[in-house]
Write an enzyme that holds these catalytic residues in place. Structure first.
Site, PDB file in Angstrom:
ATOM      1  N   GLU A 177      -2.969  -2.743   8.601  1.00 48.65           N
ATOM      2  CA  GLU A 177      -2.161  -3.745   8.434  1.00 48.65           C
ATOM      3  C   GLU A 177      -2.468  -4.895   8.987  1.00 48.65           C
ATOM      4  O   GLU A 177      -2.167  -6.065   8.190  1.00 48.65           O
ATOM      5  CB  GLU A 177      -1.095  -3.053   9.451  1.00 48.65           C
ATOM      6  CG  GLU A 177      -0.469  -1.845   9.189  1.00 48.65           C
ATOM      7  CD  GLU A 177       0.505  -2.013   7.978  1.00 48.65           C
ATOM      8  OE1 GLU A 177       0.726  -3.148   7.323  1.00 48.65           O
ATOM      9  OE2 GLU A 177       1.227  -0.886   7.866  1.00 48.65           O
ATOM     10  N   ASP A 313      -1.947   5.321  -1.059  1.00 48.48           N
ATOM     11  CA  ASP A 313      -1.717   4.587  -2.001  1.00 48.48           C
ATOM     12  C   ASP A 313      -2.593   3.399  -2.435  1.00 48.48           C
ATOM     13  O   ASP A 313      -3.095   3.174  -3.304  1.00 48.48           O
ATOM     14  CB  ASP A 313      -0.119   3.840  -1.729  1.00 48.48           C
ATOM     15  CG  ASP A 313      -0.114   3.411  -0.224  1.00 48.48           C
ATOM     16  OD1 ASP A 313      -1.006   3.420   0.375  1.00 48.48           O
ATOM     17  OD2 ASP A 313       1.041   3.156   0.053  1.00 48.48           O
ATOM     18  N   GLU A 431      13.989   5.791   0.449  1.00 52.69           N
ATOM     19  CA  GLU A 431      12.366   5.963   1.042  1.00 52.69           C
ATOM     20  C   GLU A 431      11.709   6.949   0.132  1.00 52.69           C
ATOM     21  O   GLU A 431      10.778   6.774  -0.170  1.00 52.69           O
ATOM     22  CB  GLU A 431      12.300   5.812   2.109  1.00 52.69           C
ATOM     23  CG  GLU A 431      11.111   5.704   3.038  1.00 52.69           C
ATOM     24  CD  GLU A 431      10.454   4.484   2.914  1.00 52.69           C
ATOM     25  OE1 GLU A 431      10.741   3.594   2.259  1.00 52.69           O
ATOM     26  OE2 GLU A 431       9.397   4.438   3.532  1.00 52.69           O
ATOM     27  N   GLU A 493       7.757  -2.421  -3.759  1.00 51.08           N
ATOM     28  CA  GLU A 493       7.111  -1.833  -4.816  1.00 51.08           C
ATOM     29  C   GLU A 493       7.552  -1.557  -6.199  1.00 51.08           C
ATOM     30  O   GLU A 493       7.035  -1.863  -7.222  1.00 51.08           O
ATOM     31  CB  GLU A 493       6.606  -0.474  -4.346  1.00 51.08           C
ATOM     32  CG  GLU A 493       5.483  -0.199  -3.290  1.00 51.08           C
ATOM     33  CD  GLU A 493       6.121  -0.387  -1.620  1.00 51.08           C
ATOM     34  OE1 GLU A 493       7.353  -0.696  -1.698  1.00 51.08           O
ATOM     35  OE2 GLU A 493       5.209  -0.701  -0.921  1.00 51.08           O
ATOM     36  N   THR A 582      -2.404  -5.761  -1.462  1.00 50.71           N
ATOM     37  CA  THR A 582      -1.338  -4.826  -1.572  1.00 50.71           C
ATOM     38  C   THR A 582      -0.153  -5.563  -0.682  1.00 50.71           C
ATOM     39  O   THR A 582       0.894  -4.950  -0.605  1.00 50.71           O
ATOM     40  CB  THR A 582      -1.916  -3.581  -0.845  1.00 50.71           C
ATOM     41  OG1 THR A 582      -0.499  -2.564  -0.963  1.00 50.71           O
ATOM     42  CG2 THR A 582      -2.120  -3.650   0.665  1.00 50.71           C
TER      43      THR A 582
HETATM   44  C1  DMJ Z   1       3.242  -3.112   2.538  1.00 51.05           C
HETATM   45  O1  DMJ Z   1       2.823  -3.696   3.895  1.00 51.05           O
HETATM   46  C2  DMJ Z   1       2.105  -3.088   1.580  1.00 51.05           C
HETATM   47  O2  DMJ Z   1       2.536  -3.219   0.293  1.00 51.05           O
HETATM   48  C3  DMJ Z   1       1.382  -1.632   1.774  1.00 51.05           C
HETATM   49  O3  DMJ Z   1       0.562  -1.278   1.066  1.00 51.05           O
HETATM   50  C4  DMJ Z   1       2.683  -0.647   1.733  1.00 51.05           C
HETATM   51  N1  DMJ Z   1       3.785  -0.880   2.290  1.00 51.05           N
HETATM   52  C5  DMJ Z   1       4.163  -2.258   2.673  1.00 51.05           C
HETATM   53  C6  DMJ Z   1       5.203  -2.456   1.712  1.00 51.05           C
HETATM   54  O4  DMJ Z   1       6.271  -1.455   1.612  1.00 51.05           O
END
Ligand code: DMJ
Length: 592
Positions: A177, A313, A431, A493, A582
């Protein structure tokens, strides 16, 4: 005119031009222009994480790529001219998103400045990611992209003067994170603006995080006791490490090496990628890695659960994106991407049974077990918001690898998420959810009784029970068999994939889909201050969705940025020049 006079007149003219530019030119700002980068601001040699001793220092580094190897095919479509009406609609929509961003930013600024998040109902500040101003850092490049120039300067100044990565009050740090939000946020904003204060802060985060790799095998401790590390205690990578937390550090660390010229960060993540490449075809589902891997023993092939959603993911997402970032049409990233999508296409993607026979796909998950040297797998036809990035990944990957099938799959997977949003009365998907699969990808005819039976089985109820009553009581929309987690937490997403599909195809139908999504999301999550996560996207008649008083930094960093870009000129942060991490932070791609 004497030579001296001519010189004085010329110098005077230059001064006038510069001051006029400073007065007017700097304010007639174009987000499409990328300023030339000034020289790198010297870093503070005494910053704690640069002085701390490494017990397992790496002494030779893999060579850093400095230019692309290949000229990659275009990612973006050739956009035709738009009519005056189309333009007006697009700009009205874009400005609505800009105002929404402005509202949430203001709430953060007024109530939680320098803290990680603002609670969008009570206005209370909260620290969720180390207390280093997650929303501030995650929002930097969105401010820049949306043209909030003064706010951007103020935010950069605050980051530069008031955020220190020396320490934290949090007990442990999530390395993933911290990488995607802070390091990614600083690098994206630096790449766009060229402000070297951001680069030196990025180096601070990078050097702090680099200490997490100070283990006997140089794999990082992903849930990291930063305080013990600071005291010089010995650390080892963990036996149970989530695939996503190990495999999705590559873009940020590589970009940091490229912009600083220091190969150590790239070397650290390339090591992980090489291990992933070596184990990819040895797992129970060759082509995919288990969701949990053993980073202590470097065993990436033993687990039994596989999928593209949460916990794994972005490891998959980063494969084509690393190929794009480094400009490599072949090599380990291209190979890993192609192999993983080949397997996903064969084993994970399923078509749900829907009343209208929609030609859509979802990535499910697999449980694999081995007995007598034979592997058997069971597909779980479930999906969730976190799998909605898959469309965008396949579209980028398909374009750069010249693979039309991937782009076709991207279309169907993205439409799957659009369908899921529209299946709910409030227009927003939950979710997580389970669906009724068709026996084959060629489709199937809708049947109430098959749906009811699938719902009983998904909920482990007896076949003799009343499936119709069960779906009715739980208000399950057709095809849905279970909703384990009914929240919507402002995730990006689905709009992320729509954004990529729009840029890849140029088809304005994607803009309309994004607009419907935006209206549903805002209607469901709007608060007096900003927007909030909700507990239930599918409340009983007369009940409320339940506002959770939470707004993660990705709302400003990702969701609103992608929505804004869907309604912007396609050249703004073109996917032919940029690749998003991401957390939606754009990094400049290496070019040949
Ligand atoms: C974000 O922090 C990033 O996209 C991560 O890869 C997945 N979760 C969240 C958004 O949903």
């Amino acid at each position: 005119m004497s030579a001296v006079r001519r010189y004085l007149v010329a110098a005077g003219l230059v001064i006038i031009i510069i001051s006029v530019w400073q007065r007017w030119g700097a304010d007639t700002w174009s987000p499409l222009a990328t300023p030339t980068k000034s020289h790198i601001q010297p870093i503070d040699k005494d910053f704690f994480w640069r002085t701390v001793t490494h017990q397992y220092p790496v002494t030779s580094f893999r060579p850093l790529p400095t230019a692309a190897v290949d000229v990659l095919p275009h990612v973006q479509a050739k956009f035709g001219p738009e009519s005056a009406d189309q333009k007006q609609t697009r700009l009205t929509r874009r400005d609505t998103i800009k105002r929404a961003f402005s509202r949430s930013w203001k709430a953060y600024k007024e109530h939680a400045w320098l803290r990680d998040e603002v609670k969008p109902i009570t206005g209370k500040p909260v620290d969720t990611f180390g207390g280093w101003g997650a929303t501030l850092v995650d929002s930097l490049d969105t401010l820049w992209i949306m043209g909030f120039r003064e706010e951007f300067s103020l935010a950069v100044q605050a980051v530069s003067n008031n955020i220190s990565f020396r320490t934290t009050e949090a007990e442990t740090i999530n390395v993933f994170e911290t990488t995607i939000r802070f390091l990614g946020g600083l690098l994206g904003a630096y790449d766009l603006s060229g402000d070297t204060r951001l680069l030196s802060k990025a180096q601070d985060v990078g050097d702090m995080l680099y200490k997490a790799f100070d283990t006997p095998n140089h794999l990082p401790v992903t849930r990291w006791d930063i305080h013990a590390a600071g005291r010089g205690e010995t650390q080892t990578a963990h036996g149970n490490t989530l695939l996503a937390e190990l495999g999705s550090l590559s873009m940020e660390f590589s970009r940091l090496s490229i912009v600083t010229g220091n190969p150590k960060y790239y070397d650290a993540v390339q090591h992980i990628s090489e291990l992933l490449a070596a184990s990819q075809m040895k797992t129970k589902v060759p082509g995919l890695w288990p969701i949990v891997v053993d980073a202590a023993r470097e065993e990436f092939d033993l687990g039994s659960d596989y999928g593209l959603g949460g916990m794994s993911d972005s490891t998959y997402e980063y494969l084509p994106k690393m190929a794009a970032l480094l400009g490599q049409k072949t090599g380990i990233y291209a190979d890993m991407y192609l192999r993983s999508m080949e397997t996903s296409n064969r084993h994970l993607l399923f078509r749900p049974m829907t009343p209208k026979g929609d030609d859509i796909l979802f990535p499910g998950s697999l449980h694999a077990s081995r007995s007598n040297n034979q592997v058997s797998t069971t597909l779980d036809p479930s999906a969730g918001h976190l799998t909605c990035f898959v469309g965008g990944m396949l579209a980028v990957g398909g374009q750069i690898m010249s693979n039309k099938t991937h782009v076709e799959l991207a279309d169907k997977v993205t439409k799957g998420c659009i369908w899921a949003y529209s299946s709910f009365g409030r227009g927003v998907m939950p979710e997580t959810m389970s669906l009724t699969p068709c026996p084959s990808r060629s489709g199937c005819v809708w049947s109430d009784s098959s749906w009811h039976l699938a719902a009983l089985s998904a909920q482990s109820a007896s076949k003799e029970d009343d499936g119709e009553k069960l779906v009715e009581e739980q208000r399950l929309p057709p095809s849905f068999t279970k909703i384990p987690d009914a929240r919507y937490i402002l995730r990006p997403e689905a709009v992320e994939s729509i954004f990529v599909m729009y840029r890849v195809t140029g088809d304005p139908a994607w803009q309309d889909a994004a607009w419907r999504m935006w209206n549903a999301i805002d209607e469901l999550t709007h608060t007096e201050l900003a927007n909030t996560a909700v507990w239930n996207v599918n409340p009983k008649h007369g009940e409320e969705p339940g506002k959770a008083d939470s707004m993660e930094s990705f709302w400003l960093g990702e969701t609103l940025k992608y929505l804004y870009l869907v309604f912007s000129e396609p050249e703004l942060v073109s996917l032919d020049d940029w690749v998003f991490n991401t957390e939606a932070h754009p990094f400049r791609r290496l070019k040949k």
